[in-house]
Design a protein around this motif. Structure first.
Motif, short mmCIF file in Angstrom:
data_model
loop_
_atom_site.label_atom_id
_atom_site.label_comp_id
_atom_site.label_asym_id
_atom_site.label_seq_id
_atom_site.Cartn_x
_atom_site.Cartn_y
_atom_site.Cartn_z
N PRO A 116 0.83 -1.22 0.00
CA PRO A 116 0.00 0.00 0.00
C PRO A 116 0.86 1.27 0.00
O PRO A 116 1.89 1.33 0.68
N VAL A 117 0.40 2.25 -0.74
CA VAL A 117 1.09 3.54 -0.83
C VAL A 117 0.06 4.65 -0.70
O VAL A 117 -0.97 4.63 -1.38
N VAL A 118 0.33 5.63 0.17
CA VAL A 118 -0.54 6.80 0.31
C VAL A 118 -0.07 7.87 -0.65
O VAL A 118 1.10 8.26 -0.65
N ASP A 119 -0.99 8.36 -1.48
CA ASP A 119 -0.63 9.37 -2.47
C ASP A 119 -1.84 10.23 -2.78
O ASP A 119 -2.86 9.74 -3.28
N ASP A 120 -1.74 11.51 -2.44
CA ASP A 120 -2.75 12.50 -2.80
C ASP A 120 -4.16 12.08 -2.38
O ASP A 120 -5.10 12.08 -3.17
N GLY A 121 -4.31 11.71 -1.11
CA GLY A 121 -5.62 11.36 -0.58
C GLY A 121 -6.12 9.99 -0.94
O GLY A 121 -7.30 9.68 -0.73
N GLU A 122 -5.23 9.15 -1.49
CA GLU A 122 -5.62 7.80 -1.88
C GLU A 122 -4.68 6.78 -1.27
O GLU A 122 -3.50 7.06 -1.04
N LEU A 123 -5.22 5.59 -1.00
CA LEU A 123 -4.42 4.45 -0.60
C LEU A 123 -4.41 3.50 -1.79
O LEU A 123 -5.41 2.86 -2.10
N ARG A 124 -3.27 3.42 -2.46
CA ARG A 124 -3.17 2.62 -3.68
C ARG A 124 -2.46 1.31 -3.39
O ARG A 124 -1.41 1.28 -2.76
N LEU A 125 -3.04 0.23 -3.86
CA LEU A 125 -2.44 -1.09 -3.69
C LEU A 125 -2.99 -2.06 -4.70
O LEU A 125 -4.07 -1.86 -5.26
#
Length: 249
Positions: A116-125
């Motif tokens: 998981p990566v936090v980027d610009d208000g999103e949790l992307r995985l």
């Protein structure tokens, strides 16, 4: 935690759930857990954060039957509290979760990296969709451990006390605890709260390393090591703490 709080915890641990009274609220049978407190001057009632039981604190001289009748007389209020509990949402692409006081939108792409990566208000995985809920849960707990470890070391340095090992808690009854041997446990769900709220709980437990009570000396010491407003942090937890117990599904 002072002597009164320790006694209440021991009483709770020794209780037999099979012997507890039960009341029906909105079609659900809820156990009524009664605690007698030495310093209590009136009866107080609240619903467990997960809605699993009704908790009533009473003065030592109050009869249990009065507490049960009090709960029955407030069934409408309890029903409203149950209805207000956070509901488990489906953890999938587009779901929203709290992290450090903000909302993150989950963006899931099976072809993306699993981490998981936090980027610009999103949790992307990435990774399989069916393992998304436990992986997001593990990520939150790992983030909690990292942040809380830093908090604990910082406040122990300010308090000029050795830094004890940190244990994460999933307790339903408290946000943090400090044992007689100095062991400190902090509820991992505080990672979802604003930073100042999480840090206030850590500072509170570290202050117990110097004053194992809630005396004026304890509160003065807490103010010397915590940089924010304890009152504001407690007010936030009282107003929003239950929302941190949203189930992961």
């Amino acid at each position: 935690m002072g002597p009164q709080g320790l006694t209440a915890v021991l009483d709770w641990l020794r209780r037999d759930p099979r012997e507890e009274p039960v009341i029906e609220v909105a079609g659900r049978a809820l156990p009524v857990v009664i605690r007698r407190l030495e310093r209590a001057r009136r009866m107080t009632m609240r619903l467990a954060p997960d809605g699993s039981e009704v908790r009533i604190s009473i003065p030592r001289w109050t009869r249990s039957a009065e507490a049960i009748e009090f709960a029955r007389s407030r069934q409408d209020w309890l029903a409203r509290q149950l209805a207000a509990l956070p509901q488990a949402g489906r953890m999938a692409d587009g779901a929203v979760l709290r992290f450090r006081g903000d909302e993150l939108t989950v963006r899931h792409d099976q072809t993306a990296p699993r981490r998981p990566v936090v980027d610009d208000g999103e949790l992307r995985l990435g990774g399989p969709a069916d393992s998304l809920p436990p992986r997001v849960l593990r990520w939150l707990q790992a983030e909690a451990r990292e942040l809380l470890t830093i908090d604990l070391a910082e406040y122990c340095q300010r308090a000029e006390r050795p830094c004890p090992p940190l244990a994460l808690s999933s307790a339903q009854r408290r946000w943090g605890s400090c044992a007689h041997d100095g062991a400190i446990r902090i509820n991992w769900r505080l990672v979802m709260a604003p930073d100042f709220v999480r840090r206030s709980v850590v500072a509170h437990e570290v202050a117990h390393l110097a004053h194992f009570d809630h005396s004026p000396a304890f509160h003065h010491f807490l103010k010397t090591i915590f940089e924010g407003s304890v009152h504001d942090a407690n007010r936030w937890l009282k107003a929003h703490g239950r929302s941190l117990y949203v189930p992961f599904g």
